[in-house]
Motif scaffolding. Sequence first.
Motif, short mmCIF file in Angstrom:
data_model
loop_
_atom_site.label_atom_id
_atom_site.label_comp_id
_atom_site.label_asym_id
_atom_site.label_seq_id
_atom_site.Cartn_x
_atom_site.Cartn_y
_atom_site.Cartn_z
N THR A 95 -78.67 14.60 60.63
CA THR A 95 -79.38 13.89 61.68
C THR A 95 -80.51 13.01 61.14
O THR A 95 -81.31 12.50 61.92
CB THR A 95 -79.99 14.87 62.70
N GLY A 125 -83.69 20.43 69.44
CA GLY A 125 -83.76 19.12 70.07
C GLY A 125 -85.16 18.62 70.37
O GLY A 125 -85.33 17.58 70.95
N GLU A 141 -83.92 17.58 61.54
CA GLU A 141 -83.27 18.70 62.19
C GLU A 141 -82.18 19.30 61.31
O GLU A 141 -82.05 20.50 61.17
CB GLU A 141 -82.68 18.24 63.52
N SER A 142 -81.35 18.42 60.73
CA SER A 142 -80.36 18.87 59.77
C SER A 142 -80.07 17.68 58.88
O SER A 142 -80.50 16.57 59.17
CB SER A 142 -79.09 19.36 60.46
#
Lengths: 659, 265
Positions: A272, A41, A268-269
């Motif tokens: 996202t 995060g 992030e992935s």
Amino acid sequence: MTQSSKKPTYPAPGLDTFPKLLQHNARMFTNKDAMREKEFGIWQSWTWSQVADEVERFALGLQANGVKAGDAVLIIGGNRPRTYWTMCAVQSLGAVPVPTYHDSVAGEMQFVIEHSEARVIVAEDQEQVDKILDVKDRCPAVELVIYDDPRGMKGYDPELVKIQDFVTIQAQGEEVRKKNPKQYQQLVSMGKGEDVSIILYTSGTTGQPKGVVLTYDNTLLTGYYGGLLEGLTENEEILAYLPVAWIGDHIFSYAQSYAMGFCVNCAESSETIAADMREIGPTYYFAPPRVFESLLTNVQIRMEDAAPFKRKMFKYFMQVAKTTGIKLLEKKSVSLFDRFKYALGNVLVYAPLKDALGMGRVRLAYTAGEAIGGEIFDFYRSLGINIKQLYGQTESSVFITVQPDGEVFPDTVGTPSPGVELKIADNGEVIYRSPGAFHSYFKNPESTASTKTSEGWVHTGDAGFMTQSGHLRIIDRAKDVGAFNSGKMFAPKYIENKLKFFPHIQEAVTFGDGRDECMAFINIDLGAVGNWAERNNIAYASYQELAAHPEVNKMVGESVSEVNESLLGDEMLAHSQVSRFLILHKELDADDGELTRTKKVKRKLINERYKVLIDALYAGKTQCFIETEVAFEDGRVGKISGDISIHDAKTYNPVAQAS
Amino acid sequence: MSEPLQKMEAASKLLELKHIDLSFGGVKAISNISFDVLEGEVRAIIGPNGAGKSSLLNVINGFYHPQQGEIWFDGKQRHSMKPYQIAYQGISRTFQNIALFKGMSVLDNIMTGRFTHMHKNMLWQALWKGPAEQEEIENREFVEHIIDFLEIQAIRKTPVGRLPYGLQKRVELGRALAAQPKMLLLDEPMAGMNVEEKEDMCRFILDVNDTFGTTIVLIEHDMGVVMDIADRVVVLDYGRKIGDGTPDVVRNDQTVIDAYLGVSH
């Protein structure tokens, strides 16, 4: 750097390889961010000097594990810092990185592992390691597999193949450095501009993939020249989200980042990306037309659902943007009142919209790979986003032509990039000679010879012509351009692109070569049509059900006839109006081999697999039964079957129109 | 099969139930059940509808208090306790019908699972600056690791009520994990899921067991799943234990087969 100068100009004297550039950047931009990745995060960042250190330790570790100059090292991973570091680490040993698509199945991977003769593989996570182990017994050359993410990596049988953690290798490198602090420097200084820097396997619309061998002089110089042309600086921000095995990402997120010193951000992935893009606010952005298209579709869907006042405001100011925005972007004269309206629109609509799209800071956006719809193109440009088309391929290290600022048209791909010579062959094929022109196809002299002439001219396989303003216009793949029985030209992609510009049409495949008429397969866009169905109280359970709905068929039919009407205006193509169409019962999918990994249609395979449907189209049937195999994401295979209805589309008679 | 057996020999008993009896008025939900759970194993409880599986889970985490029998957890005998006290002991659970806070984000939901690890009193929390903030940061970091572990980064800020069922189940697992439990009770973690979601969930359960060494007790109806991931299985029928052992043993047990195929009682 003009067309005549043949001597390469490096970013600074002697900086002819990426490892050298990295050391240079570590000195120049010591504490500037080189790379970021969102993890837990929070955006974690690495400065240029930190990246140099990470790369050095990994490189020495690889060397301690027997990687030497000339070896191929396979890299399987998404857009993660370590994936990019691995590339540079491998290069500093004089070895050759071979990135592969991390979403490819084990079988596809096996081909690349075997063909590249890689002994060492750097894989992102357990999923990739499992794929390698699946094909391990058919690739006996593999000695060492290095993984990045340790999750789930317990309990692997070391008998099968040696498996090591990324950090363990780095720790081994650290040991080497302690003993001989100069060793890495010596390795790096041995690299030369003409050395092979990377082998990229092209997805290949036909046959087995080919390994495109590129040198530092190809990738580094092309990236650097491209950066200079657009005035890129070390302050750019780019989001790395496209496959690392694709030349575009290699140039934008690696070569240009090293050459100009700007920061690469890793999402992030894969889910996202949109949110991460908003947070980063890239200044330099690349996306295939498909992405721009789906973003616009999303905006339109959301606006349909918005409150009436918002909807009206959006409509009004988008109209203002259309007339004023593009002029402003191209620095043409605009009246004071229009400027005021645009400024107001900017506060109320454009700026928030751009922010929501993550494009608030974009200075330069490229799109390439496919034609982009005029409407889509204008939408972004009218918002003040400088989106331009470029034309290139793996073999040219991307840049062949780029649209210069102020000369941006939806139907051309621009003028030749610095150092590129361009010609149209007698058969209409575009050929070029450039600093980025590839070295050869790996272990494939026949293909090399048939693609690259002895004077260095490379065949693109695309048919096109130069417009009067000196811009290149691409019509289609040269081999796809066919002819109707009447002898008139059939350019399938041109028609398909027109169809795909409708938000509810995801993909289209047209047929007409060696036939009398043009016919089409359509894939609807599940997002757009699903939303439409919801608003119209149409219930559906699956793609198949929605695709078969009469209302959907009617809507697509109207789009097809609109395309026909627009084709009427084009003298060359008026005869290729789509006379009949059907909506396929499943989405064309790369997992089923129907699209390439870069989502291009594989015509030959579709011609074979859906022969029944094509025959039904031309036989004038109104219904046809089809059963096809589909591969699920977990690798199992299932079947989809159903009746597909076939419709006639409204066509326009060129003669009647003329009179 | 050698791996679970080895595990069993090495491990000690984390939980032991001795002769548990539980009735609601005249209804006997559980009668005379004894079984144990070893440290680090995946223990499955199976049985037809109404066999008393969920009741048993509720006994373990203190929702129900058995009329008779002893419960030993972590070497100590348990006396009557409230569920939250049991949570402090290191047992957390998920529910058959998802029990999340629908209006709260995924992140906040998982943060509630850190309750047992937050020690600053209300005054500090209200003041916010200083120790309470520091505590929040530390706990948030832990929660972010769970989000990463369960691959739900994309929905971090989404209200739970807007998520599909399969993802909600995953969030609930996340909240249970946030407590860093010694033992995790999963009540039908895969009910109502499609094949792909089930496979994901299986992988997560095994990963939890593997990575954190958490002992897992799960109730599940999907026999394929149970036989694949459980080290040992308890079979219940009409509140009685009718089988106990490794999946292979249970699968071939005649009483169990009868219970499932339906033989008149």
